[in-house]
Scaffold this motif. Sequence first.
Motif, PDB file in Angstrom:
ATOM      1  N   ASP A  66       0.828  -1.210   0.000  1.00 13.92           N
ATOM      2  CA  ASP A  66       0.000   0.000   0.000  1.00 13.92           C
ATOM      3  C   ASP A  66       0.861   1.260   0.000  1.00 13.92           C
ATOM      4  O   ASP A  66       0.624   2.186  -0.793  1.00 13.92           O
ATOM      5  CB  ASP A  66      -0.919   0.025   1.231  1.00 13.92           C
ATOM      6  N   GLU A  67       1.830   1.313   0.887  1.00 19.07           N
ATOM      7  CA  GLU A  67       2.672   2.506   1.009  1.00 19.07           C
ATOM      8  C   GLU A  67       3.446   2.775  -0.280  1.00 19.07           C
ATOM      9  O   GLU A  67       3.493   3.905  -0.779  1.00 19.07           O
ATOM     10  CB  GLU A  67       3.664   2.328   2.169  1.00 19.07           C
ATOM     11  N   LEU A  68       4.066   1.715  -0.821  1.00 17.88           N
ATOM     12  CA  LEU A  68       4.893   1.903  -2.004  1.00 17.88           C
ATOM     13  C   LEU A  68       4.045   2.257  -3.224  1.00 17.88           C
ATOM     14  O   LEU A  68       4.449   3.078  -4.057  1.00 17.88           O
ATOM     15  CB  LEU A  68       5.713   0.633  -2.280  1.00 17.88           C
ATOM     16  N   LEU A  69       2.873   1.637  -3.307  1.00 16.90           N
ATOM     17  CA  LEU A  69       1.990   1.940  -4.434  1.00 16.90           C
ATOM     18  C   LEU A  69       1.611   3.422  -4.438  1.00 16.90           C
ATOM     19  O   LEU A  69       1.603   4.073  -5.501  1.00 16.90           O
ATOM     20  CB  LEU A  69       0.733   1.072  -4.359  1.00 16.90           C
ATOM     21  N   LYS A  70       1.312   3.989  -3.280  1.00 14.62           N
ATOM     22  CA  LYS A  70       0.957   5.400  -3.201  1.00 14.62           C
ATOM     23  C   LYS A  70       2.118   6.299  -3.622  1.00 14.62           C
ATOM     24  O   LYS A  70       1.915   7.311  -4.303  1.00 14.62           O
ATOM     25  CB  LYS A  70       0.499   5.748  -1.778  1.00 14.62           C
ATOM     26  N   LYS A  71       3.328   5.934  -3.234  1.00 19.33           N
ATOM     27  CA  LYS A  71       4.500   6.736  -3.619  1.00 19.33           C
ATOM     28  C   LYS A  71       4.748   6.658  -5.129  1.00 19.33           C
ATOM     29  O   LYS A  71       5.114   7.647  -5.767  1.00 19.33           O
ATOM     30  CB  LYS A  71       5.732   6.264  -2.839  1.00 19.33           C
ATOM     31  N   ILE A  72       4.558   5.468  -5.682  1.00 19.54           N
ATOM     32  CA  ILE A  72       4.710   5.319  -7.139  1.00 19.54           C
ATOM     33  C   ILE A  72       3.671   6.166  -7.861  1.00 19.54           C
ATOM     34  O   ILE A  72       3.971   6.880  -8.817  1.00 19.54           O
ATOM     35  CB  ILE A  72       4.578   3.842  -7.560  1.00 19.54           C
ATOM     36  N   ARG A  73       2.419   6.076  -7.374  1.00 13.57           N
ATOM     37  CA  ARG A  73       1.337   6.807  -8.004  1.00 13.57           C
ATOM     38  C   ARG A  73       1.574   8.314  -7.958  1.00 13.57           C
ATOM     39  O   ARG A  73       1.186   9.054  -8.857  1.00 13.57           O
ATOM     40  CB  ARG A  73       0.005   6.487  -7.307  1.00 13.57           C
ATOM     41  N   ALA A  74       2.211   8.796  -6.879  1.00 14.42           N
ATOM     42  CA  ALA A  74       2.459  10.230  -6.740  1.00 14.42           C
ATOM     43  C   ALA A  74       3.430  10.730  -7.806  1.00 14.42           C
ATOM     44  O   ALA A  74       3.333  11.869  -8.269  1.00 14.42           O
ATOM     45  CB  ALA A  74       3.013  10.532  -5.352  1.00 14.42           C
ATOM     46  N   GLN A  75       4.377   9.869  -8.204  1.00 16.40           N
ATOM     47  CA  GLN A  75       5.378  10.282  -9.200  1.00 16.40           C
ATOM     48  C   GLN A  75       5.011   9.870 -10.622  1.00 16.40           C
ATOM     49  O   GLN A  75       5.258  10.628 -11.566  1.00 16.40           O
ATOM     50  CB  GLN A  75       6.748   9.674  -8.846  1.00 16.40           C
ATOM     51  N   LEU A  76       4.436   8.676 -10.774  1.00 15.21           N
ATOM     52  CA  LEU A  76       4.096   8.158 -12.104  1.00 15.21           C
ATOM     53  C   LEU A  76       2.644   7.682 -12.093  1.00 15.21           C
ATOM     54  O   LEU A  76       2.376   6.476 -12.033  1.00 15.21           O
ATOM     55  CB  LEU A  76       5.040   7.013 -12.488  1.00 15.21           C
ATOM     56  N   PRO A  77       1.695   8.591 -12.161  1.00 17.51           N
ATOM     57  CA  PRO A  77       0.281   8.221 -12.004  1.00 17.51           C
ATOM     58  C   PRO A  77      -0.262   7.317 -13.100  1.00 17.51           C
ATOM     59  O   PRO A  77      -1.272   6.635 -12.888  1.00 17.51           O
ATOM     60  CB  PRO A  77      -0.445   9.578 -12.008  1.00 17.51           C
ATOM     61  N   ASP A  78       0.381   7.289 -14.262  1.00 13.83           N
ATOM     62  CA  ASP A  78      -0.169   6.516 -15.375  1.00 13.83           C
ATOM     63  C   ASP A  78       0.531   5.185 -15.628  1.00 13.83           C
ATOM     64  O   ASP A  78       0.128   4.437 -16.526  1.00 13.83           O
ATOM     65  CB  ASP A  78      -0.106   7.357 -16.667  1.00 13.83           C
ATOM     66  N   VAL A  79       1.573   4.876 -14.874  1.00 17.23           N
ATOM     67  CA  VAL A  79       2.312   3.631 -15.113  1.00 17.23           C
ATOM     68  C   VAL A  79       1.580   2.448 -14.481  1.00 17.23           C
ATOM     69  O   VAL A  79       1.249   2.478 -13.292  1.00 17.23           O
ATOM     70  CB  VAL A  79       3.745   3.728 -14.550  1.00 17.23           C
ATOM     71  N   PRO A  80       1.308   1.375 -15.250  1.00 16.93           N
ATOM     72  CA  PRO A  80       0.637   0.199 -14.681  1.00 16.93           C
ATOM     73  C   PRO A  80       1.522  -0.493 -13.634  1.00 16.93           C
ATOM     74  O   PRO A  80       2.703  -0.745 -13.888  1.00 16.93           O
ATOM     75  CB  PRO A  80       0.427  -0.720 -15.898  1.00 16.93           C
ATOM     76  N   VAL A  81       0.914  -0.761 -12.478  1.00 14.96           N
ATOM     77  CA  VAL A  81       1.622  -1.460 -11.402  1.00 14.96           C
ATOM     78  C   VAL A  81       0.912  -2.786 -11.134  1.00 14.96           C
ATOM     79  O   VAL A  81      -0.277  -2.805 -10.800  1.00 14.96           O
ATOM     80  CB  VAL A  81       1.660  -0.620 -10.116  1.00 14.96           C
ATOM     81  N   VAL A  82       1.648  -3.894 -11.283  1.00 17.60           N
ATOM     82  CA  VAL A  82       1.099  -5.234 -11.037  1.00 17.60           C
ATOM     83  C   VAL A  82       1.631  -5.714  -9.692  1.00 17.60           C
ATOM     84  O   VAL A  82       2.846  -5.869  -9.513  1.00 17.60           O
ATOM     85  CB  VAL A  82       1.518  -6.219 -12.148  1.00 17.60           C
TER      86      VAL A  82
END
Length: 457
Positions: A66-82
């Motif tokens: 959860d924590e890492l996904l939010k940080k990724i989303r903050a910088q790269l909102p459009d990159v697919p995360v699996v």
Amino acid sequence: MSRDSQLRIFVVEDNDFYRELLKYNLSLVPEYEVSTFATGKELLNRLHEHPQVITLDYSLPDYNGDELLKKIRAQLPDVPVVVISNQEDVRTAVELMRNGAYEYITKDEDTRDHLLHVIRKIAAHVELKQEVSALRRELGKKYEFGKAIQGNSEAIRSVFALMEKAASSQITVSVTGETGTGKELVAKAIHYHSPRKEKPFVAVNVAAIPRELLESELFGHEKGAFTGAIAARAGKFEEADGGTLFLDEIGELDLALQAKLLRVLQEREVVRIGGSKVLKVDVRVVIATHRNLQEEVRKGNFREDLYYRLLGLPIHLPPLRERGNDILVIARWLLTQFCKDNRMEALSFSPEAQDKLLRYYYPGNVRELKAMVELAAVLSTGNTITADDIRLENTSNMDAFAFEETTLEEYTMRIIRHFLDKYNNNVVLVARKLGVGKSTIYRYIKENKLQTIRIEA
């Protein structure tokens, strides 16, 4: 995907064996470029490299999913995360998907096949986005100011200067001009040279849509909102979100809809017909009209508050008859394009044909010139278009002669030339129609005051 445009995949997994296994399986696909990381911190330090897919282990030594996904989303909102995890808790999967995960995969014997399938879907989507971006870049080239609108007259150079100012700002643009002067071309050129060029350009011809359907077309509707609304539909404002909405012939907009349009422009939000949900929209509006909106405001046909809201940066397109030698510049460009599109040998205009083009009034402006040039190209029998190949179909409006300042003799020559064109160069008939002696017309011909014609008794 091609070898030259590999899909960049970042794999985050703290288990050394599983990390290498994922890398090995993904690297079997030549089009995939795989980088691996053991911690969330390592990944965050490399996000500036713009991966196109991230596979993320849910349980890492320094971050949970959860924590890492939010940080990724903050910088790269459009990159697919699996997200890949040992956990089979459905609530965890639902929460991750709600927070922006593209897919949630549990670790089992099918993980490899499942992951490859998901990444193939992502790769296809990325390739499609790249194709769309490439097409938009080509559109940008097509709508370069000097290509979209041909000419180098002082009048058109002033238009280019205003278009550049419009493209570098977010201001509403109002384009005015006679029918056929290229108002939509101006709108497209502004869009494809603005920061919004990667987003949609949506055009609506207000005059072409029945009044009872226009509200739905602009603002959308919910299922069951009216008879025939069998499904919900997004309006043009929603379709243009992030991009540009071009409202052509805005002067034809019904007064009731003018009030709703004003509110949408002020609040930057729409509510579909039959709905209650407020939808935020980020749209740059470009309007066009051949009407004098100030006059329409005085007549009570157009709201004054909406007029000032839409005025923005005004760009007036001069009629073709006021652009001098641009007529020949445009005609040659149109001829070249037509020959290329129809795989014809290159054609050129004779001096007499050029003179005929320059002397015409063009009530239909560039649109009419295009039709004339294409017809002349088809009618020509050699590699040169002659004056006879150019058909002036729209010369019935004699008031056109009054739009240019010139001598009385020149007006006389134009009137005689007009009737000669109309009656297939029959001098006797023209003399009778105009109430002049045929010898007068013959004298003008002899003195080269009229273009060379075939004389018919």
